[in-house]
Design an enzyme around this catalytic site. Structure first.
Site, mmCIF file in Angstrom:
data_model
loop_
_atom_site.group_PDB
_atom_site.id
_atom_site.type_symbol
_atom_site.label_atom_id
_atom_site.label_comp_id
_atom_site.label_asym_id
_atom_site.label_seq_id
_atom_site.Cartn_x
_atom_site.Cartn_y
_atom_site.Cartn_z
ATOM 1 N N LYS B 48 -27.538 -47.244 -4.909
ATOM 2 C CA LYS B 48 -28.173 -47.630 -3.636
ATOM 3 C C LYS B 48 -29.694 -47.601 -3.713
ATOM 4 C CE LYS B 48 -24.091 -46.527 -0.850
ATOM 5 N NZ LYS B 48 -23.187 -45.955 -1.862
ATOM 6 N N ARG B 49 -30.231 -48.273 -4.711
ATOM 7 C CA ARG B 49 -31.675 -48.310 -4.908
ATOM 8 C C ARG B 49 -32.337 -49.207 -3.885
ATOM 9 N NH1 ARG B 49 -31.228 -43.798 -7.479
ATOM 10 N NH2 ARG B 49 -30.971 -43.896 -9.734
#
Lengths: 227, 227
Positions: B48-49
């Site tokens: 979940k960058r």
């Protein structure tokens, strides 16, 4: 670090620039070094975490226990239960993305929800719901000084982390004027590349110090000081 | 892994559960093992960058080069230029958070922007702008099957990653009915805890296989097969 520690209010190491190089151990040791040699200067781990409950708990452990950060940046897109595992560390700061400094910030953050933009909704949620322990901060980019004034009006004296001066060319005086509290405080103005890469020669430390002194001077000369 | 590799369409290791334990090397070796022993099964790194341009580039290097992931999950809050460094790896998948499976998803993702909810705006941006190389996927939680139908209507045949069955109790038949494409495809339905923790005894591998077979059966029996 040693060249700037008497000038700064915080350090903000950026996780990605370690992770891309398998350098987690260097990130750990850098934060440990700051805490040991400059215990008055907090460390904000810029990792922009955001995940659901049980996974967010692991990210909070990573930031606050493994790395020993005093604060961590987080992304609000997943909502309250994604922030709570960080917020419950009442002695640590949770720095929530609100209005970021990049051009693409417009794509979602400026969308109108009724009469409010999305980033203003985030600011309101932070002030009214997420800050019950008094440990919320918000990220508001220097590149949009008008938005900084809007956020300040919504969040009282909540501290704002402001990236985007230096390499991203935000205007410091404008940032301070629009973002400070009534007492001339409440801003953590972040500069990375302009200080880190002030010189690539052997004078890198003194050049970094000079760049830091210059920014500090610009910030302080723009502040409203209470009489 | 060996107990399930002939049953699954992908593996999705969760970054936080390694990072909290200083186990990046085990994450590297796990992904390497999957690629070596089961080369037909892609690995989605669930990290979940979401960050600005030059930092997002470092995160893309981390996910695709360091870890060798075939796809990575990303957060859209920072907009187009935060996604582009991932998208430009045209042979890798970029799995964008749209409607997540947690209760707090409502706080921002359901906010109305004109006649569209925020997650629908994300789905439209993905379909119309971010998918120019055909390597976008979206995360839509199983816990909101009605929203899955809305997203499917907006994105054509784009693959959807659907967490939230199993421990989070989303209904598989409902998910498949609402989320599949006209050809009965287009879904990656993710189960983590229900498979990983199917048994804590010595039979953990066979129990994980049985749980995987059961989920696979439920998925396939709900699919519409073209005549």
């Amino acid at each position: 670090i040693d060249a700037t520690a008497d000038l700064v209010c915080a350090y903000k190491p950026q996780f990605a620039h370690y992770a891309a190089y398998r350098a987690e151990d260097q990130l750990e040791r850098t934060i440990e070094y700051i805490h040991k040699t400059h215990p008055g200067v907090p460390v904000i781990l810029d990792a922009k975490r955001g995940d659901v409950g049980n996974t967010a708990e692991r990210y909070a452990v990573e930031a606050f226990e493994r790395y020993g950060a005093d604060a961590v940046t987080v992304n609000p897109y997943l909502g309250s239960d994604s922030l709570e595992p960080f917020l419950k560390y009442a002695d640590r700061g949770v720095v929530i993305l609100c209005r970021t400094s990049n051009p693409g910030a417009r794509d979602l953050q400026d969308r109108l929800i009724g009469s409010r933009k999305l980033y203003q909704v985030v600011a309101e949620l932070a002030a009214q719901r997420w800050n019950s322990r008094g440990n919320c901060l918000l990220v508001v980019g220097a590149t949009y000084p008008a938005d900084l004034a809007e956020v300040r009006a919504l969040v009282g004296d909540m501290p704002l982390l402001v990236p985007g001066v230096g390499a991203q060319r935000g205007d410091v005086a404008h940032v301070v004027r629009n973002g400070q509290t009534a007492r001339g405080t409440g801003l953590i103005i972040s500069s990375s590349r302009a200080i880190l890469y002030a010189s690539s020669g052997e004078d890198f430390a003194s050049a970094a110090r000079a760049a830091t002194q210059q920014l500090r001077g610009e910030i302080n000369s723009s502040r409203t000081r209470p009489a």
